[in-house]
Scaffold this motif. Structure first.
Motif, PDB file in Angstrom:
ATOM      1  N   LEU A   7       6.600  11.679  29.840  1.00 24.29           N
ATOM      2  CA  LEU A   7       5.777  12.063  28.709  1.00 24.29           C
ATOM      3  C   LEU A   7       4.364  12.296  29.219  1.00 24.29           C
ATOM      4  N   MET A   8       3.487  12.774  28.347  1.00 23.20           N
ATOM      5  CA  MET A   8       2.132  13.097  28.790  1.00 23.20           C
ATOM      6  C   MET A   8       1.380  11.844  29.251  1.00 23.20           C
ATOM      7  N   GLY A   9       1.670  10.684  28.657  1.00 26.40           N
ATOM      8  CA  GLY A   9       1.051   9.446  29.134  1.00 26.40           C
ATOM      9  C   GLY A   9       1.475   9.124  30.555  1.00 26.40           C
ATOM     10  N   GLU A 159       1.699  -1.557  24.254  1.00 18.82           N
ATOM     11  CA  GLU A 159       2.745  -0.746  23.640  1.00 18.82           C
ATOM     12  C   GLU A 159       2.711   0.665  24.209  1.00 18.82           C
ATOM     13  N   ARG A 160       3.899   1.218  24.467  1.00 16.48           N
ATOM     14  CA  ARG A 160       4.005   2.606  24.910  1.00 16.48           C
ATOM     15  C   ARG A 160       4.845   3.378  23.898  1.00 16.48           C
ATOM     16  N   PRO A 161       4.591   4.666  23.788  1.00 14.85           N
ATOM     17  CA  PRO A 161       5.330   5.458  22.793  1.00 14.85           C
ATOM     18  C   PRO A 161       6.749   5.776  23.242  1.00 14.85           C
ATOM     19  N   HIS A 162       7.597   6.038  22.270  1.00 19.04           N
ATOM     20  CA  HIS A 162       8.926   6.570  22.518  1.00 19.04           C
ATOM     21  C   HIS A 162       8.858   8.099  22.445  1.00 19.04           C
ATOM     22  N   HIS A 186       5.792  13.169  21.263  1.00 15.58           N
ATOM     23  CA  HIS A 186       5.478  13.019  22.681  1.00 15.58           C
ATOM     24  C   HIS A 186       6.421  13.876  23.520  1.00 15.58           C
ATOM     25  N   ALA A 187       7.698  13.906  23.157  1.00 11.25           N
ATOM     26  CA  ALA A 187       8.662  14.715  23.891  1.00 11.25           C
ATOM     27  C   ALA A 187       8.358  16.200  23.756  1.00 11.25           C
TER      28      ALA A 187
END
Length: 519
Positions: A7-9, A159-162, A186-187
């Motif tokens: 993902l971008m993160g 916390e990280r995104p899904h 995010h995807a």
């Protein structure tokens, strides 16, 4: 790093690991490395958490292009917070509608928009925190950005995104006159970054100049394409043709993105002949067709470096590559310049009938697309989502046909849409604003050819009996209601508006009667 596709993160962290001391953002003489960009994004994200934000909460940005815009997106890429860029060109009522629709926990804004916000503050969410990016001129009802950041740390967020979590909500005009918030996950942004970087051939050594506004999916799409491969983003506050030419020469820009109107202004600038533009290897244009004479001039001056893109805030989907920009040669190759290209990487495109069934090559139908870069839906607008995403395909509303090699040829645009200087303007929205003028009985808005802007907005006005108004009065009324660039550039007063048998206004006839530039 997350498992599976990055993902971008993840890309933000990867760039900090591999290219820590290389430039990530160059803005107004300041260089921010990839290591610094990660630290700044983490600091802003943790400051938001200290402010009480949690996963799914929104943070809005009202600003022209500036380095903090990349931190703003980066903070949301690393977390489950949702970025909401706000078009700074909107009028007060439009801005208030968006902020009330999305209800951000925090609004980051530039000092120059203090008066705008102050005029609508009573209508905005009471719990929203105002954070001014500029220390000078900060109103007493807003926090200082530096002070806001002081509550944050450079440590990674817990916390990280899904992949399916929303990353941003980008508002785009709707045919009903209300902006629609396009939810991009995010995807989806990661898929778009990959697709854009692939189609443009981005490499880590590139320097990508962006002067289009960062609230727009076009500039955002180019920013993530650059960073997907560790290229440097050179950011301009806005568009200035002289500054563009100087920056290309001085910083050896290799890739840039311009609407055709902007390229026209660059070529007309007096510095064009004394600037060295030989570093440019790719010029991406979108938002409007490239006039053939302008393309011919560009090819002669810059070489075959042009790439055209077709898409929307909802999904990027079609590309006309450099090798397809053929002005002289076999007719079947020259004809491809009339198309918007072929399906881009990771995107399926088909032309469908009213029932969603694919039509044969050469048959006109609606462009439908699907792929990893597609939106999740529209914020707080389930009916519009259901209509647009029928059968799992995004229905663009654009009519086109495909040839035997799957080049897509547009034959009509979304109903009543006008493209002026690369900006989409919907006539219904302008008509709604004009209808509130006390002297106007009926109004219809059409696009007319414009040598600079491609198209300009024209209003056809029927006045109320016994009422009077001037062209200037009507245009100024409209500018007070909606963004100035959407207002008519010309007004024609007519006795009546042509109508169809069902009573609807006949815009085909109106365009024929009043759609010439010299009318």
């Amino acid at each position: 790093m997350t498992s599976g596709s990055p993902l971008m993160g993840d890309i933000l962290e990867r760039n900090a690991l591999l290219y820590r001391d290389r430039p990530a953002v160059i803005f107004e003489g300041r260089t921010i490395t990839f290591g610094q960009l990660l630290e700044q994004s983490q600091t802003l994200a943790s400051a938001m958490r200290a402010a009480g934000m949690r996963k799914g909460d929104r943070v809005a940005m009202l600003a022209m292009n500036r380095a903090e815009y990349v931190d703003f997106y980066g903070a949301c890429e690393l977390t489950g917070y949702i970025a909401v860029p706000v078009n700074f060109r909107l009028a007060g009522p439009e801005t208030a509608w968006i902020l009330n629709d999305v209800e951000p926990s925090v609004l980051l804004f530039e000092g120059q928009y203090t008066s705008l916000l102050d005029s609508i503050r009573a209508e905005l969410p009471a719990t929203m925190r105002y954070v001014c990016l500029d220390s000078e001129g900060r109103p007493d009802w807003a926090e200082d950005y530096a002070g806001f950041l002081a509550a944050g740390t450079k440590q990674a967020m817990p916390e990280r995104p899904h992949p399916e979590d929303p990353l941003c909500i980008i508002y785009t005009s709707g045919t009903t006159g209300r902006a629609k918030g396009v939810i991009r996950s995010h995807a989806a942004d990661a898929a778009q970054a990959y697709s854009n970087s692939f189609e443009l051939g981005i490499t880590p050594g590139d320097r990508f100049l962006v002067m289009m506004p960062m609230f727009h999916v076009g500039a955002r799409g180019q920013q993530i394409a650059a960073h997907w491969h560790g290229a440097a983003l050179v950011l301009h506050r806005g568009f200035d043709p002289g500054a563009v030419l100087a920056t290309i020469e001085e910083l050896k820009i290799t890739v840039t993105h311009m609407a055709p109107t902007l390229l026209h202004d660059v070529f007309e600038h007096p510095d064009i002949d004394r600037r060295d533009l030989s570093s440019l290897k790719t010029l991406f244009y979108a938002a409007a067709p490239m006039p053939v004479d302008l393309l011919r001039k560009g090819l002669a001056r810059l070489g075959n470096i042009f790439v055209n893109g077709y898409g929307s805030t909802e999904i990027f989907g079609i590309t006309l590559h450099k090798h397809d920009h053929v002005l002289d040669g076999p007719q079947h190759l020259v004809n491809r310049l009339k198309s918007v290209g072929q399906p881009a990487m990771n995107t399926e495109v088909r032309i469908v009938d009213e029932d969603g069934n694919p039509v044969p090559p050469g048959t006109i139908g609606e462009i439908a697309m699907r792929g990893g870069a597609c939106m999740t839906g529209y914020w707080n607008n389930h009916s519009a989502t259901a209509k647009a995403m029928r059968g799992g395909w995004y229905h663009s509303g654009d009519m086109a046909y495909a040839d035997e090699n799957n080049f897509i040829f547009l034959v009509d645009r979304k109903k009543d849409m006008i493209i002026s200087g690369g900006e989409n303007i919907y006539s219904r929205e302008v008509e709604n604003a004009l209808s509130e003028h006390a002297a106007i009985s009926e109004v219809a808005v059409i696009g007319v050819p414009d040598p600079r802007w491609g198209e300009s907005v024209r209003a056809l006005v029927v006045l109320r009996s016994g009422k009077s108004a001037t062209e200037v009065e009507i245009i100024e009324h409209c500018k007070a209601m909606i963004a100035r660039y959407k207002a008519p550039k010309s007004v024609l007063f007519v006795k009546e508006l042509s109508r169809l048998a069902n009573g609807k206004i006949d815009k085909i006839t109106l365009r024929r009667l009043y759609g010439k530039a010299e009318s």
